[in-house]
Design a protein around this motif. Structure first.
Motif, mmCIF file in Angstrom:
data_model
loop_
_atom_site.group_PDB
_atom_site.id
_atom_site.type_symbol
_atom_site.label_atom_id
_atom_site.label_comp_id
_atom_site.label_asym_id
_atom_site.label_seq_id
_atom_site.Cartn_x
_atom_site.Cartn_y
_atom_site.Cartn_z
ATOM 1 N N ALA A 198 -60.112 -45.571 38.116
ATOM 2 C CA ALA A 198 -59.210 -45.738 36.970
ATOM 3 C C ALA A 198 -58.489 -44.447 36.595
ATOM 4 C CB ALA A 198 -59.995 -46.242 35.766
ATOM 5 N N PHE A 204 -59.407 -49.508 28.902
ATOM 6 C CA PHE A 204 -60.282 -48.896 29.912
ATOM 7 C C PHE A 204 -61.751 -49.182 29.637
ATOM 8 C CE2 PHE A 204 -56.346 -46.541 29.790
ATOM 9 C CZ PHE A 204 -55.994 -46.538 31.132
ATOM 10 N N ASN A 262 -65.458 -49.861 29.735
ATOM 11 C CA ASN A 262 -66.516 -49.588 30.725
ATOM 12 C C ASN A 262 -66.044 -48.728 31.901
ATOM 13 O OD1 ASN A 262 -68.437 -51.135 29.269
ATOM 14 N ND2 ASN A 262 -67.572 -52.995 30.170
ATOM 15 N N GLN A 263 -64.941 -48.007 31.758
ATOM 16 C CA GLN A 263 -64.435 -47.157 32.837
ATOM 17 C C GLN A 263 -64.427 -45.682 32.463
ATOM 18 O OE1 GLN A 263 -60.606 -49.127 33.343
ATOM 19 N NE2 GLN A 263 -61.384 -50.147 35.164
ATOM 20 N N GLU A 293 -63.825 -43.023 35.487
ATOM 21 C CA GLU A 293 -64.182 -43.455 36.840
ATOM 22 C C GLU A 293 -63.042 -43.144 37.797
ATOM 23 O OE1 GLU A 293 -65.119 -47.606 36.827
ATOM 24 O OE2 GLU A 293 -67.002 -47.299 35.730
#
Length: 100
Positions: free
Chosen positions: A14, A85, A87-88, A11
């Motif tokens: 991030a 990290f 869910n990123q 994402e």
């Protein structure tokens, strides 16, 4: 020689933190296993995906080195990425053999 490629789509929010973590923590840990002879980290410029796409590539001299890495080290190292990290990112892994 074998190339273990980990493609990761991170994402946007991030991406900078992920890149720094990869360079300072994760890649040194992977190389510290002694199972790979070299590595490189690349950013994909023409990815059709949202976010930033990177490829971490590791070269193993023998298939046995790669298999040993997968059995003894990969689960914990992958869990650590997920912890930092969650869910990123999404990642997929491929193994390739050098032809020449």
């Amino acid at each position: 020689m074998f190339l273990y490629n980990v493609t990761t789509i991170v994402e946007d929010a991030a991406a900078e933190r992920w890149l720094k973590w990869m360079e300072e923590v994760h890649i040194p840990q992977v190389m510290g296993t002694g199972k790979f002879v070299s590595h490189r980290l690349l950013r994909v410029l023409d990815s059709p995906n949202e976010g930033v796409t990177y490829c971490a590539q590791y070269v193993a001299a023998q298939m046995a080195d790669y298999l040993d890495y997968q059995e003894k080290f990969a689960p914990a190292l992958q869990a650590d990425v997920n912890k930092h990290f969650e869910n990123q990112f999404v990642a997929f892994r491929t193994l390739m053999e050098y032809i020449d």
